[in-house]
Design a protein around this motif. Structure first.
Motif, short mmCIF file in Angstrom:
data_model
loop_
_atom_site.label_atom_id
_atom_site.label_comp_id
_atom_site.label_asym_id
_atom_site.label_seq_id
_atom_site.Cartn_x
_atom_site.Cartn_y
_atom_site.Cartn_z
N TYR A 114 0.85 -1.24 -0.04
CA TYR A 114 0.00 -0.06 -0.26
C TYR A 114 0.78 1.18 -0.21
O TYR A 114 1.43 1.68 0.96
CB TYR A 114 -0.86 0.01 1.10
CG TYR A 114 -1.70 1.20 1.42
CD1 TYR A 114 -2.30 2.18 0.63
CD2 TYR A 114 -1.81 1.72 2.72
CE1 TYR A 114 -2.94 3.32 0.87
CE2 TYR A 114 -2.49 2.87 2.99
CZ TYR A 114 -2.98 3.30 2.16
OH TYR A 114 -3.66 4.66 2.67
N GLU A 115 0.93 1.94 -1.16
CA GLU A 115 1.85 2.89 -1.34
C GLU A 115 1.94 4.12 -0.55
O GLU A 115 3.05 4.65 -0.07
CB GLU A 115 2.05 3.35 -2.87
CG GLU A 115 2.52 1.93 -3.83
CD GLU A 115 2.85 2.40 -4.97
OE1 GLU A 115 3.44 3.64 -5.26
OE2 GLU A 115 2.81 1.78 -6.04
N GLY A 244 -13.68 -0.49 0.94
CA GLY A 244 -12.82 -0.39 -0.28
C GLY A 244 -11.49 -1.45 -0.04
O GLY A 244 -11.56 -2.50 0.83
N GLY A 245 -10.83 -1.56 -1.27
CA GLY A 245 -9.63 -2.56 -1.09
C GLY A 245 -8.36 -2.08 -2.06
O GLY A 245 -8.48 -0.83 -2.65
N ASN A 246 -7.72 -2.94 -2.65
CA ASN A 246 -6.60 -2.80 -3.51
C ASN A 246 -6.79 -3.98 -4.71
O ASN A 246 -6.98 -4.92 -4.25
CB ASN A 246 -5.42 -3.01 -2.76
CG ASN A 246 -5.17 -1.86 -1.61
OD1 ASN A 246 -5.96 -0.75 -1.73
ND2 ASN A 246 -4.52 -2.23 -0.57
N PHE A 277 -7.35 1.85 -2.20
CA PHE A 277 -8.10 2.79 -1.28
C PHE A 277 -7.12 2.96 -0.07
O PHE A 277 -6.51 2.12 0.25
CB PHE A 277 -9.64 2.19 -0.84
CG PHE A 277 -10.46 2.29 -1.88
CD1 PHE A 277 -11.56 3.38 -1.66
CD2 PHE A 277 -10.61 1.91 -2.96
CE1 PHE A 277 -12.54 3.65 -2.52
CE2 PHE A 277 -11.62 2.05 -4.07
CZ PHE A 277 -12.46 3.00 -3.76
N ASP A 278 -7.19 4.26 0.45
CA ASP A 278 -6.46 4.60 1.64
C ASP A 278 -7.23 4.32 3.04
O ASP A 278 -8.22 4.47 3.07
CB ASP A 278 -6.14 6.05 1.82
CG ASP A 278 -5.31 6.47 0.35
OD1 ASP A 278 -4.56 5.92 0.12
OD2 ASP A 278 -5.81 7.51 -0.26
N GLY A 330 -10.03 8.22 0.35
CA GLY A 330 -8.78 8.55 -0.36
C GLY A 330 -8.54 7.49 -1.28
O GLY A 330 -8.77 6.36 -0.92
N THR A 331 -8.16 7.69 -2.52
CA THR A 331 -7.90 6.61 -3.54
C THR A 331 -6.82 6.98 -4.42
O THR A 331 -6.04 8.05 -4.60
CB THR A 331 -8.94 6.29 -4.57
OG1 THR A 331 -8.99 7.49 -5.27
CG2 THR A 331 -10.39 6.11 -3.75
N ALA A 332 -5.96 5.95 -5.06
CA ALA A 332 -4.76 6.38 -5.94
C ALA A 332 -5.23 5.27 -7.06
O ALA A 332 -5.47 4.13 -6.65
CB ALA A 332 -3.42 6.20 -5.10
N LYS A 333 -4.51 5.55 -8.13
CA LYS A 333 -4.64 4.77 -9.39
C LYS A 333 -3.18 4.98 -10.01
O LYS A 333 -2.81 6.15 -10.07
CB LYS A 333 -5.62 5.08 -10.46
CG LYS A 333 -6.79 4.54 -10.06
CD LYS A 333 -8.01 4.53 -11.47
CE LYS A 333 -9.24 3.60 -10.95
NZ LYS A 333 -10.15 3.75 -12.22
N ARG A 334 -2.55 4.19 -10.55
CA ARG A 334 -1.07 4.14 -11.19
C ARG A 334 -1.08 3.00 -12.31
O ARG A 334 -1.53 2.18 -12.24
CB ARG A 334 -0.18 3.97 -10.15
CG ARG A 334 0.14 4.86 -9.04
CD ARG A 334 0.81 6.05 -9.68
NE ARG A 334 1.21 6.87 -8.80
CZ ARG A 334 0.47 7.88 -7.96
NH1 ARG A 334 -0.78 8.16 -8.19
NH2 ARG A 334 1.20 8.69 -7.01
#
Length: 785
Positions: A114-115, A244-246, A277-278, A330-334
């Protein structure tokens, strides 16, 4: 980073999805016609084992977990593929590195993937001050908003990592990095296997974890030795608390082609896609009043909506800041493409040449659903996103000449990096029956863009060094590198109404040093016994980040007027690293003892003034840090099949100067740096007997200071992990069928993991840490074919 208290700023990341880079897609295609020419096909070609390189770790014995850099002039320790395989499949290699002396890795999730929560420290230096490479290709600054690289978990699937070499004190002169003030981590990927076959692995476990990995090896395809592998990994899991999840997908491929009697071409390709998801950032007050399991509201949008209106229904008013404890998500996409092509050969007897070209493209974004900026449609929330993209290309080339007692080596590294970054706000939906939404899917119609940048950086590094074998037992090394970094920035958009009324700063900065020397010595004074010493001078380039992000000590986080002042007198961070140590290597015992001293100068610090929601930031040179430490490690083989590893490290890193901020004089001199423990102890017991393997490991950290003035801290902790594997062997078409079981946080200890992800306060509490995961269970089935 020093700053006054402000509301929590959640992860910010990248932007529009760019097309794959030209090298990443076409490098294998361009090389294939060359590799299949009749001339090469007719030759009798066999790869030649690589020559040992001075200062590099020797290959690890198969039964050891860790290996110490025998013959090196620096402290050099390694994690072998055996240790990587003992962790639960999909675990980040960085988490496994935490076994090594002086190394601390923290994450809020059990896999360390989890970055936003990834935090790696070595001897008090954070990951943004270390160097990272994969097969010599630079991975850049490892901060969350990475502007010149990518995390190791996105660069390669852990299953394809052969080893990780860690220079705790200072990286070698040839490492391609602009940030290695405090050491370096060099990862090596596995080569394709000589025999045709494959591997399939499935992992299940806590939090609905599901992971599958499949790899196919071609084996030798022709008399020239052409071979390749291709692999695919898929991960899905829920967060261990909250909604949420990853999930992620990753493809790796590698081609190896011997050329002539001494040459080898290698081509590597990586594709990675992640969606995360954070977890909620916490403070000491939040844990005391709201508990260990506090998290974001997602997918309960009505609760977050009402909290933004000041209506709290879950006890948030018990805390000292109810609104800051009530985020929706909070979320992140890469998405990343990484590729390289390398060629290594012997040009003449005792003269070796290696060159690599590479390309990397990254795109994506991260979001924070903020209650501090309402949407034009009347919703009390909006979605703030950071949009990033990277396009970088580079090459490395080096020559090594062995003549008599001298080994001369020199090379060059060049990289061009374009980093685009912008901040936008998008509308959150109005509250209607049954409404919920994923913030990462709401960015098509922004209502504001506070700022946007384009950074362009050219890096040139050259180095030369000589290893002189004075006697068969005494080696001296000396050399230097020259590092030239030019970064220019252009503002593509800005809206002072969302920037506290400020114009954002832009312009060019240079970080140059033509002479960064390194000196080393290794003396094998008796069989199995050696002494080593190393002195190095290092420089870090200026990190890149947007206006008022407060996420890194970037000069470009200042407003226009402040940036013009910065351009006149700012100097890059530098340090001198001194270390000396002793190694003992026998059949039954392998040990290491090291003392080090670091003088860290020109420390750059963000000084914030104005309102806490939109502060004015200025980066200044605020002095230095002095570090002293000692590390001891030992691997004992008391009886057959058993390896017992222990390490202990002590570090004291203190600030050299008081500093002046808008609040007055801050008595920082003599205070210990935050986030890093003074004392760490690591242990592991490994047993392997035929098809059976079992291991248990533990990690103790002393207390860590949360504030710069050392008046708040988080408590010490001890975490234990357990693993076991049974290999059934071959059954029909299936080869080496095995079952493994891993338990993370065996004692179910509650502890604080990551610290300082939002910065640290001068004094008191702060919402800037993440708690670690509770006890987790994972089981895997693996079969070859």
């Amino acid at each position: 980073m020093l700053m006054p208290h402000r509301p929590c700023v959640l992860p910010e990341g990248s932007s529009r999805m760019r097309a794959p880079l030209f090298p990443a897609i076409l490098a294998p295609a361009l090389l294939m016609p060359v590799l299949s020419t009749p001339v090469l096909a007719q030759a009798s070609l066999q790869p030649v084992p690589a020559k040992p390189v001075a200062g590099k770790a020797a290959p690890a014995p198969a039964e050891t977990v860790n290996v110490y850099g025998q013959g090196s002039t620096r402290q050099l320790t390694s994690v072998t593929s055996k240790a990587l395989r003992e962790a639960a499949p999909g675990t980040s290699p960085e988490k496994v590195l935490a076994q090594l002396p002086g190394v601390m890795f923290q994450s809020a999730d059990p896999f360390g993937a989890y970055e936003w929560s990834e935090s790696l420290y070595i001897r008090g230096f954070s990951q943004t001050q270390l160097g990272f490479t994969l097969d010599d290709v630079p991975l850049g600054d490892q901060q969350f908003d990475n502007y010149n690289g990518l995390s190791i978990t996105r660069a390669i699937t852990t299953d394809n990592v052969a080893r990780a070499d860690v220079s705790q004190g200072a990286g070698s002169l040839d490492i391609a990095s602009t940030s290695n003030l405090g050491g370096a981590v060099q990862y090596t990927s596995t080569d394709p296997k000589d025999q045709y076959g494959g591997l399939y692995e499935q992992t299940f476990g806590s939090n609905s974890t599901y992971r599958e990995f499949i790899r196919l090896d071609s084996g030798d395809l022709n008399p020239t030795g052409t071979k390749f592998f291709v692999s695919y990994a898929r991960v899905d899991l829920d967060k261990w608390k909250g909604g949420g999840g990853n999930d992620s997908d990753q493809v790796n491929a590698k081609l190896v082609q011997p050329v002539g009697a001494y040459g080898t071409v290698k081509v590597y390709f990586d594709y990675s896609r992640t969606h995360q998801f954070d977890y909620q950032d916490e403070s000491l007050n939040y844990i005391q009043t709201l508990g260990y399991h506090l998290d974001n509201f997602y997918p309960n949008y009505p609760a977050a909506y009402r909290a933004a209106e000041g209506i709290f229904a879950n006890g948030e008013t018990k805390s000292n800041d109810p609104l800051d404890a009530s985020y929706y998500a909070g979320t992140a996409k890469r998405q990343d493409f990484l590729s390289y092509a390398s060629y290594q050969t012997e040009l003449a007897p005792e003269l070796d040449w290696k060159s690599t070209i590479y390309g990397h493209g990254d795109s994506g974004y991260s979001t924070w659903t903020t209650p501090y900026t309402p949407s034009p449609n009347g919703a009390p929330l909006s979605v703030r996103s950071m949009n990033d993209s990277i396009e970088r290309y580079g090459f490395l080339s080096s020559l090594e000449w062995t003549h008599g007692r001298n080994t001369l080596e020199g090379g060059i590294w060049y990289e061009n990096d374009q980093f685009d970054q912008s901040r936008i706000f998008s509308e959150a939906p109005l509250l209607t029956p049954g409404v919920t939404f994923d913030p990462s899917e709401t960015l098509n119609n922004p209502f504001a863009q506070p700022w946007g940048y384009v950074f362009n950086t050219d890096t040139v590094q050259t180095h030369i060094q000589d290893s002189y074998r004075v006697t068969d037992h005494l080696t001296l090394r000396a050399g230097f590198r020259s590092l030239l970094i030019h970064t220019g920035s252009t503002v593509t958009a800005q809206d002072p109404a969302y920037n506290g009324g400020n114009q954002v700063g832009s312009g060019a900065l240079d970080a140059n040093n033509a002479f960064l020397p390194q000196f080393g010595m290794n003396w094998r004074f008796a069989p199995h016994n050696e002494i080593y010493a190393d002195i190095s001078h290092n420089m870090r380039g200026y990190p890149e980040d947007g206006y008022s992000t407060n996420a890194s000590n970037s000069p470009w986080s200042a407003n226009e007027a402040a940036f013009r002042q910065i351009q006149q007198n700012l100097k890059p961070e530098t340090n001198w690293v001194y270390e000396a140590g002793y190694r003992l290597t026998t059949k039954r015992f392998v040990g290491l003892l090291t003392y080090y001293h670091v003088d860290f100068k020109n420390r750059l610090q963000i000084i914030s003034t104005g309102p806490v929601i939109a502060p004015t930031t200025l980066v200044e040179n605020v002095g230095g840090v002095t570090s002293n430490g000692i590390e001891a490690s030992a691997t004992l083989f008391p009886i057959r099949h058993v390896a017992f590893y222990n390490s202990i490290s002590f570090n004291r890193s203190i600030y050299d100067n008081d500093i002046v901020t808008s609040g007055g004089l801050e008595p920082l001199k003599g205070k210990v740096i935050p986030n890093y423990p003074s004392l760490m102890y690591k242990t592991s017991l490994d047993w392997t007997d035929g098809p059976y393997n079992a291991h248990i490991d533990g990690n103790y950290l002393s207390h860590r200071y949360l504030s710069y003035l050392n008046d708040t801290s988080v408590p010490n902790y001890f975490i234990a992990n357990l693993g076991a594997r049974y290999t059934l062997g071959d059954h029909g078409p299936l080869k080496a069928v095995s079952f493994s079981f891993n338990v993370y946080n065996l004692l179910n200890h509650k502890y604080i993991a990551t610290m300082g992800e939002n910065g640290n306060p001068f004094s008191g509490d702060y919402q800037s840490f993440l708690v670690g995961a509770p006890r987790q269970f994972f089981g895997s089935v693996t079969a070859g074919f």
